[in-house]
Design a protein around this motif. Structure first.
Motif, mmCIF file in Angstrom:
data_model
loop_
_atom_site.group_PDB
_atom_site.id
_atom_site.type_symbol
_atom_site.label_atom_id
_atom_site.label_comp_id
_atom_site.label_asym_id
_atom_site.label_seq_id
_atom_site.Cartn_x
_atom_site.Cartn_y
_atom_site.Cartn_z
ATOM 1 N N VAL A 1 3.896 0.941 -7.332
ATOM 2 C CA VAL A 1 4.637 -0.319 -7.205
ATOM 3 C C VAL A 1 3.897 -1.395 -7.987
ATOM 4 O O VAL A 1 2.679 -1.514 -7.880
ATOM 5 N N PRO A 2 4.608 -2.192 -8.807
ATOM 6 C CA PRO A 2 3.941 -3.263 -9.545
ATOM 7 C C PRO A 2 3.569 -4.412 -8.605
ATOM 8 O O PRO A 2 4.289 -5.412 -8.509
ATOM 9 N N ALA A 3 2.438 -4.266 -7.946
ATOM 10 C CA ALA A 3 2.092 -5.176 -6.847
ATOM 11 C C ALA A 3 1.847 -6.610 -7.314
ATOM 12 O O ALA A 3 1.973 -7.544 -6.525
ATOM 13 N N ALA B 1 15.558 -10.464 -14.374
ATOM 14 C CA ALA B 1 16.072 -9.799 -13.168
ATOM 15 C C ALA B 1 14.928 -9.491 -12.209
ATOM 16 O O ALA B 1 13.865 -9.043 -12.625
ATOM 17 N N SER B 2 15.169 -9.759 -10.933
ATOM 18 C CA SER B 2 14.124 -9.450 -9.948
ATOM 19 C C SER B 2 14.478 -8.210 -9.125
ATOM 20 O O SER B 2 13.600 -7.586 -8.562
ATOM 21 N N TRP B 3 15.752 -7.853 -9.067
ATOM 22 C CA TRP B 3 16.152 -6.775 -8.151
ATOM 23 C C TRP B 3 15.480 -5.455 -8.474
ATOM 24 O O TRP B 3 15.181 -4.674 -7.589
ATOM 25 N N SER B 4 15.203 -5.216 -9.770
ATOM 26 C CA SER B 4 14.732 -3.898 -10.180
ATOM 27 C C SER B 4 13.218 -3.778 -10.199
ATOM 28 O O SER B 4 12.704 -2.723 -10.568
ATOM 29 N N VAL B 5 12.502 -4.838 -9.814
ATOM 30 C CA VAL B 5 11.046 -4.814 -9.947
ATOM 31 C C VAL B 5 10.421 -3.714 -9.086
ATOM 32 O O VAL B 5 9.504 -3.014 -9.524
ATOM 33 N N ALA B 6 10.942 -3.510 -7.883
ATOM 34 C CA ALA B 6 10.312 -2.586 -6.940
ATOM 35 C C ALA B 6 10.190 -1.179 -7.512
ATOM 36 O O ALA B 6 9.215 -0.482 -7.247
ATOM 37 N N PHE B 7 11.177 -0.755 -8.282
ATOM 38 C CA PHE B 7 11.108 0.614 -8.824
ATOM 39 C C PHE B 7 10.894 0.605 -10.336
ATOM 40 O O PHE B 7 11.240 1.565 -11.015
ATOM 41 N N ARG C 1 11.864 10.384 -1.385
ATOM 42 C CA ARG C 1 11.681 11.496 -0.449
ATOM 43 C C ARG C 1 10.234 11.967 -0.424
ATOM 44 O O ARG C 1 9.730 12.407 0.608
ATOM 45 N N MET C 2 9.552 11.898 -1.577
ATOM 46 C CA MET C 2 8.177 12.389 -1.638
ATOM 47 C C MET C 2 7.182 11.386 -1.063
ATOM 48 O O MET C 2 6.045 11.757 -0.797
ATOM 49 N N GLY C 3 7.569 10.122 -0.953
ATOM 50 C CA GLY C 3 6.663 9.165 -0.319
ATOM 51 C C GLY C 3 6.370 7.898 -1.099
ATOM 52 O O GLY C 3 6.435 6.817 -0.523
ATOM 53 N N PRO C 4 6.058 7.977 -2.404
ATOM 54 C CA PRO C 4 5.590 6.763 -3.084
ATOM 55 C C PRO C 4 6.578 5.598 -3.036
ATOM 56 O O PRO C 4 6.162 4.452 -3.019
ATOM 57 N N LEU C 5 7.869 5.868 -3.038
ATOM 58 C CA LEU C 5 8.832 4.766 -3.023
ATOM 59 C C LEU C 5 9.550 4.658 -1.678
ATOM 60 O O LEU C 5 10.570 3.983 -1.561
ATOM 61 N N GLU C 6 9.008 5.302 -0.652
ATOM 62 C CA GLU C 6 9.622 5.240 0.672
ATOM 63 C C GLU C 6 9.543 3.814 1.203
ATOM 64 O O GLU C 6 8.472 3.206 1.213
ATOM 65 N N GLY C 7 10.676 3.274 1.620
ATOM 66 C CA GLY C 7 10.694 1.900 2.109
ATOM 67 C C GLY C 7 10.647 0.871 0.995
ATOM 68 O O GLY C 7 10.680 -0.329 1.253
ATOM 69 N N ILE C 8 10.554 1.317 -0.242
ATOM 70 C CA ILE C 8 10.487 0.382 -1.380
ATOM 71 C C ILE C 8 11.763 0.468 -2.194
ATOM 72 O O ILE C 8 12.378 -0.537 -2.521
ATOM 73 N N PHE C 9 12.158 1.696 -2.502
ATOM 74 C CA PHE C 9 13.449 1.903 -3.153
ATOM 75 C C PHE C 9 14.501 1.973 -2.046
ATOM 76 O O PHE C 9 14.538 2.925 -1.276
ATOM 77 N N THR C 10 15.326 0.930 -1.939
ATOM 78 C CA THR C 10 16.254 0.847 -0.814
ATOM 79 C C THR C 10 17.662 1.278 -1.224
ATOM 80 O O THR C 10 17.941 1.479 -2.416
ATOM 81 N N ASN D 1 0.847 -1.187 0.000
ATOM 82 C CA ASN D 1 0.000 0.000 0.000
ATOM 83 C C ASN D 1 0.876 1.228 0.000
ATOM 84 O O ASN D 1 1.147 1.818 1.031
ATOM 85 N N SER D 2 1.305 1.591 -1.159
ATOM 86 C CA SER D 2 2.130 2.766 -1.285
ATOM 87 C C SER D 2 1.242 3.920 -1.683
ATOM 88 O O SER D 2 0.335 3.736 -2.478
ATOM 89 N N PRO D 3 1.480 5.096 -1.120
ATOM 90 C CA PRO D 3 0.618 6.210 -1.513
ATOM 91 C C PRO D 3 0.788 6.537 -2.989
ATOM 92 O O PRO D 3 1.908 6.501 -3.518
ATOM 93 N N GLN D 4 -0.316 6.806 -3.628
ATOM 94 C CA GLN D 4 -0.266 7.269 -5.023
ATOM 95 C C GLN D 4 0.453 8.611 -5.036
ATOM 96 O O GLN D 4 0.371 9.382 -4.078
#
Lengths: 172, 388
Positions: B373-375, B68-74, B225-234, B2-5
């Motif tokens: 995020v491609p859930a 590749a799986s590493w890049s899926v999150a972003f 920094r803006m939120g949508p990828l916080e905790g997702i883009f590591t 549940n990432s903010p839009q």
């Protein structure tokens, strides 16, 4: 540092990671860890300092590049100048490919041999297998029994939380 | 997940648009005063934008083909970059259409020995225009399919999408390799039709991928920094993107030098005609500057491990690389069009400002059109727990 160590072996890498982290936070000295394959994050859990190998690699690479540039310049335009295609003797572009190769070669060899040296590996060295199943399916943590205050039974109880499979004492 | 839009303030988007409009007005005025200079800047900025969009599609296709799986999150970031393609495509086609007669070979001499007949055919206005349209359409369509398939996966979780992804990606990579080489030859190398380099295609690719990675890193850090990828883009993702950026920076330098050295060594007049105006005269410091921006700074800045994991260092290096890309393109485009003296005035400032504003505007618009995020991707969990 005493000559007695405690070997704790685990079935799963997650248990090893958690135990390593906890043991380090308790202040016990971790001597080493043996695993069947590279476990991500173990260096962090063990509190290892960043490798100094990168500096060896960088210095060797720079030595290779700069040394070769100087050598090419010295041979081609100082001691025995040769006219190649009417180019100036000190033609930098023609020196670059060899300097690049020398940088790669020295950086590569330098890192590998520095690693061998630091790990005390050389041809014909007899392997010292601390715990044979670490080459198969076990994850082993080696803890230093630092002084008389180190209580083995209580350490074993502590490690039970992390599903330790077997513990044994060794003298080094 | 549940990432903010992504919610971008409309006022910010309006500011971006204002930058683009002011830039466009400046270029419009320049077009009256000095048409060649305005056109060179138009080609530069539209090529800059289209290669960024194309780079986004390339990154998706490459990671799909590798499994590749590493890049899926972003992955939504390169997907949003492909949102640049339609607008940039129109700009490129406008630029090509405006200059079509000058691109044609017959202005540079009729017939002749050797391969002249081929150049005459290849650079005839009709074929040239049809090719340009075909390249742009192919890129837009294939990128759209890649993005469409990824978004479809959000609601239809599972592995059923993987074969389509892989198939389209393989097709894209094949098409990309050929079209980017030909497009670079057509739109930029043909500005000097008597000169040729067989390294040109790979040179175009190396600049494209480097600028794309830099843009992606900046976008990922901003979105974190803006939120949508916080905790997702590591930091692990940042570290690996940094490694890729540094690797491709070295690749760019390698290709640049290979092209230069072969021409310098053999010293044949028809080949050196590219480097003489650029290295003997006022362009020389600009060329040196492009080497510093594209390789020397990124290489030494990104060499230590901690700097690839540091947001502030990565942001700075990426800005340097994006400036370097502009300088690199200006060295390719300006000398044959505006002459042997480098100019940097209002029109050039506009062609810096327009890509910044337009790319950001299109990127944010495209990114907020889909969940961040491609859930539904089966590799998402692996990517979230990725360890470099």
């Amino acid at each position: 540092m005493s000559d007695r160590v405690l070997l704790a072996s685990f079935d799963h890498e997650d248990d090893l990671l958690a135990a390593t982290e906890a043991v380090r936070q308790k202040g016990w000295r971790i001597l080493d860890a043996f695993t069947p394959y590279a476990v991500h994050g173990l260096d962090h859990a063990m509190g290892l300092k960043p490798s100094r190998l990168t500096w060896v690699c960088f210095i060797c690479g720079m030595t290779g590049a700069l040394g070769m540039l100087w050598f090419e310049h010295w041979t081609a335009s100082i001691t025995w100048p040769i006219d190649v295609g009417g180019k100036p003797w000190n033609s930098l572009p023609s020196d670059v490919p060899v300097a690049f190769e020398a940088a790669v070669l020295l950086a590569g060899f330098g890192s590998v041999f520095a690693l061998f040296g630091v790990s005390r590996l050389w041809p014909g060295k007899k392997p010292k297998v601390v715990y044979p199943r670490a080459t198969d399916d076990r994850f082993v943590l080696v803890i230093d029994e630092a002084d008389a205050a180190f209580d083995v039974p209580s350490a074993e109880r502590f490690l039970q939380e992390f599903n330790v499979v077997e513990t044994m004492e060794r003298t080094q | 997940m549940n990432s903010p839009q992504l919610a971008v303030a409309p006022a910010f988007l309006r500011k971006l648009m204002a930058v683009v409009v002011v830039g466009a007005v400046i270029l419009g005025v320049t077009a009256v005063v000095s048409p060649d200079r305005a056109w060179a800047n138009l080609l530069l900025l539209s090529y800059y934008l289209i290669t960024l969009g194309l780079g986004g599609a390339l990154f998706i296709a490459l990671t799909n083909v590798c499994g590749a799986s590493w890049s899926v999150a972003f992955r939504r970031v390169p997907e949003a970059l492909t949102g640049l393609l339609p607008v940039a495509g129109v700009l490129v086609l406008v630029a090509v259409a405006l200059r079509l007669p000058q691109y044609a070979w017959h202005h540079h001499g009729h017939g002749g020995p050797g391969t002249f007949w081929f150049k005459e055919l290849w650079l005839s206005s009709k074929f040239f225009a049809v090719r340009a349209v075909a390249f742009v359409l192919l890129w837009i369509v294939l990128a759209r399919i890649l993005v469409w398939n990824s978004r479809r996966q959000d609601t239809r979780a599972g592995v059923s999408n993987v074969p389509i992804n892989t198939g389209v990606s393989v097709l894209f990579l094949g098409v990309f390799a050929i079209t980017i080489s030909l497009a670079g030859v057509d739109w930029i190398m043909a500005l000097e039709p008597l000169w040729f380099s067989t390294m040109w295609g790979v040179y175009q690719f190396s600049g494209l991928i480097m600028a794309t990675l830099a843009a992606m890193i900046i976008a990922c850090i901003c979105l974190r920094r803006m939120g949508p990828l916080e905790g997702i883009f590591t930091d692990e993702h940042l570290h690996d993107l940094g490694k890729l950026l540094m690797g491709f920076s070295c690749f760019w330098m390698y290709i640049w030098f290979s092209q230069y050295m072969l021409i310098w060594y053999s010293n044949i007049p028809e080949e050196t005609s590219y480097f003489i105006p650029r290295l003997h005269g006022p362009w020389a410091p600009v060329v040196v500057g492009s080497l510093v921006l594209n390789w020397i700074i990124p290489f030494f800045a990104l060499l230590p491990r901690p700097s690839k994991r540091s947001e502030s260092i990565m942001l700075r290096v990426c800005v340097v690389v994006l400036i370097g890309r502009w300088v690199d393109l200006s060295v390719m485009i300006f000398p044959p069009v505006i002459g042997t003296t480098p100019l940097f005035g209002l029109p050039e400032l506009a062609s810096v400002a327009i890509p910044c504003g337009l790319a950001s505007w299109l990127f944010f618009r495209s990114f907020s059109a889909a969940p961040p995020v491609p859930a539904g991707d089966p590799d998402l969990v692996a990517s979230l727990h990725y360890h470099a």
